[in-house]
Design a protein around this motif. Structure first.
Motif, PDB file in Angstrom:
ATOM      1  N   VAL A   1      26.440 -28.924  -1.143  1.00  0.00           N
ATOM      2  CA  VAL A   1      24.973 -28.520  -2.766  1.00  0.00           C
ATOM      3  C   VAL A   1      23.866 -29.595  -2.656  1.00  0.00           C
ATOM      4  O   VAL A   1      23.944 -31.029  -3.475  1.00  0.00           O
ATOM      5  CB  VAL A   1      25.306 -28.199  -4.302  1.00  0.00           C
TER       6      VAL A   1
ATOM      7  N   PHE B   1      16.340 -29.002  -4.395  1.00  0.00           N
ATOM      8  CA  PHE B   1      15.718 -29.049  -6.062  1.00  0.00           C
ATOM      9  C   PHE B   1      14.235 -29.543  -5.519  1.00  0.00           C
ATOM     10  O   PHE B   1      13.304 -29.789  -6.427  1.00  0.00           O
ATOM     11  CB  PHE B   1      16.212 -29.837  -7.187  1.00  0.00           C
TER      12      PHE B   1
ATOM     13  N   TYR C   1      18.132 -30.055 -11.408  1.00  0.00           N
ATOM     14  CA  TYR C   1      19.689 -29.908 -10.917  1.00  0.00           C
ATOM     15  C   TYR C   1      20.464 -30.619 -11.641  1.00  0.00           C
ATOM     16  O   TYR C   1      21.835 -29.575 -10.938  1.00  0.00           O
ATOM     17  CB  TYR C   1      18.862 -31.121  -9.586  1.00  0.00           C
TER      18      TYR C   1
ATOM     19  N   LEU D   1      22.104 -27.497 -12.702  1.00  0.00           N
ATOM     20  CA  LEU D   1      23.119 -26.831 -11.863  1.00  0.00           C
ATOM     21  C   LEU D   1      24.323 -27.878 -11.609  1.00  0.00           C
ATOM     22  O   LEU D   1      25.549 -26.712 -12.154  1.00  0.00           O
ATOM     23  CB  LEU D   1      22.313 -26.495 -10.827  1.00  0.00           C
ATOM     24  N   LEU D   2      24.475 -28.740 -11.621  1.00  0.00           N
ATOM     25  CA  LEU D   2      25.462 -29.654 -11.869  1.00  0.00           C
ATOM     26  C   LEU D   2      26.511 -29.590 -12.667  1.00  0.00           C
ATOM     27  O   LEU D   2      27.270 -29.256 -12.727  1.00  0.00           O
ATOM     28  CB  LEU D   2      25.262 -30.859 -11.274  1.00  0.00           C
TER      29      LEU D   2
ATOM     30  N   ARG E   1      26.434 -27.156 -14.701  1.00  0.00           N
ATOM     31  CA  ARG E   1      26.833 -25.535 -14.271  1.00  0.00           C
ATOM     32  C   ARG E   1      28.491 -25.616 -13.832  1.00  0.00           C
ATOM     33  O   ARG E   1      29.059 -25.207 -14.136  1.00  0.00           O
ATOM     34  CB  ARG E   1      25.763 -24.714 -14.236  1.00  0.00           C
ATOM     35  N   LEU E   2      28.443 -26.207 -12.687  1.00  0.00           N
ATOM     36  CA  LEU E   2      29.499 -26.412 -11.537  1.00  0.00           C
ATOM     37  C   LEU E   2      30.203 -26.779 -11.464  1.00  0.00           C
ATOM     38  O   LEU E   2      31.768 -26.466 -11.529  1.00  0.00           O
ATOM     39  CB  LEU E   2      28.942 -27.043  -9.945  1.00  0.00           C
TER      40      LEU E   2
ATOM     41  N   TYR F   1      25.117 -19.233  -7.621  1.00  0.00           N
ATOM     42  CA  TYR F   1      24.544 -19.551  -6.410  1.00  0.00           C
ATOM     43  C   TYR F   1      23.577 -20.942  -6.801  1.00  0.00           C
ATOM     44  O   TYR F   1      22.109 -20.957  -7.330  1.00  0.00           O
ATOM     45  CB  TYR F   1      23.582 -18.332  -6.037  1.00  0.00           C
ATOM     46  N   ALA F   2      22.973 -22.007  -5.473  1.00  0.00           N
ATOM     47  CA  ALA F   2      22.215 -22.939  -5.666  1.00  0.00           C
ATOM     48  C   ALA F   2      21.375 -22.825  -4.535  1.00  0.00           C
ATOM     49  O   ALA F   2      21.621 -22.109  -3.594  1.00  0.00           O
ATOM     50  CB  ALA F   2      23.067 -24.146  -5.496  1.00  0.00           C
TER      51      ALA F   2
ATOM     52  N   THR G   1      27.650 -32.650  -3.536  1.00  0.00           N
ATOM     53  CA  THR G   1      26.470 -33.097  -3.126  1.00  0.00           C
ATOM     54  C   THR G   1      25.908 -34.108  -2.524  1.00  0.00           C
ATOM     55  O   THR G   1      26.412 -35.323  -3.384  1.00  0.00           O
ATOM     56  CB  THR G   1      25.576 -32.872  -5.065  1.00  0.00           C
TER      57      THR G   1
END
Length: 203
Positions: free
Chosen positions: A51, A56, A83, A86-87, A89-90, A99-100, A126
């Motif tokens: 990712v 971003f 960003y 999302l991290l 969340r992951l 989805y990224a 990442t």
């Protein structure tokens, strides 16, 4: 350091019951995306996915509106809050695919919803310039990463590869050299300050 050593270290991270996030940081042209992709292929898509932070990037139209298009790639040309979200969340996988975004170098634009992260994936890799940058909202990223490697190749080779990459994606050689000297290397100096925060230096 040999790739086999890096692969073994990544496999340890992936061999857990909880998802881990490995960050690969370094200046422009250091080989971050190349290493991240090679690690993901070695571990297999059922265990690892890449990712990139570059997903971003702010869109070109927004950079122009903000007056920042002439220094695309600087810290304030990214959606760092998005960003970080999302991290976070992951780190806590839901029972559904997340989805990224990706970054299309041919278009020079981020592409939303491009990278599926399956709930079963145990290692998210990442990669990006500013994972260890200590200013503003960037400073909070380190706490979201289980381990961060800093790539530090020979600068002469790195700059040459960077110029060649810009040329491949449409810049004239003189324009590519000017962009690298003015923009990319200014960013590289900011990035170097975070090197001491890495878990591993890869030279």
């Amino acid at each position: 350091m040999e790739f086999s050593e890096l692969e073994a270290r990544a496999r340890v991270l992936a061999a857990t019951d909880t998802r881990r996030i490995l960050g690969i940081a370094g200046p422009p042209g250091a080989g971050k995306s190349t290493l991240a992709g090679r690690l993901a292929r070695a571990l297999g898509p059922e265990r690892a996915v890449v990712v990139p932070m570059d997903g971003f990037h702010l869109a070109q139209a927004e950079l122009e509106r903000l007056g920042r298009a002439d220094r695309k790639g600087a810290p304030d040309t990214f959606d760092v809050a998005g960003y970080a979200a999302l991290l976070a969340r992951l780190r806590a996988p839901a029972p559904a695919v997340v989805y990224a975004p990706a970054f299309d170098r041919a278009l020079e634009e981020p592409i939303a919803g491009s990278i599926p992260v399956d709930p079963a994936v145990r290692l998210v890799i990442t990669e990006g310039n500013y994972l260890l940058y200590g200013a503003g909202q960037w400073a909070g990223l380190r706490a979201l990463l289980d381990e961060v490697w800093f790539l530090a190749p020979d600068d002469t080779l790195r700059v040459r590869r960077l110029v060649e990459r810009h040329v491949r994606h449409g810049k004239a050689p003189a324009d590519a050299e000017e962009w690298v000297a003015r923009s990319d290397e200014a960013n590289a100096r900011l990035i170097a300050a975070g090197r001491s925060r890495a878990d591993l230096i890869v030279e």
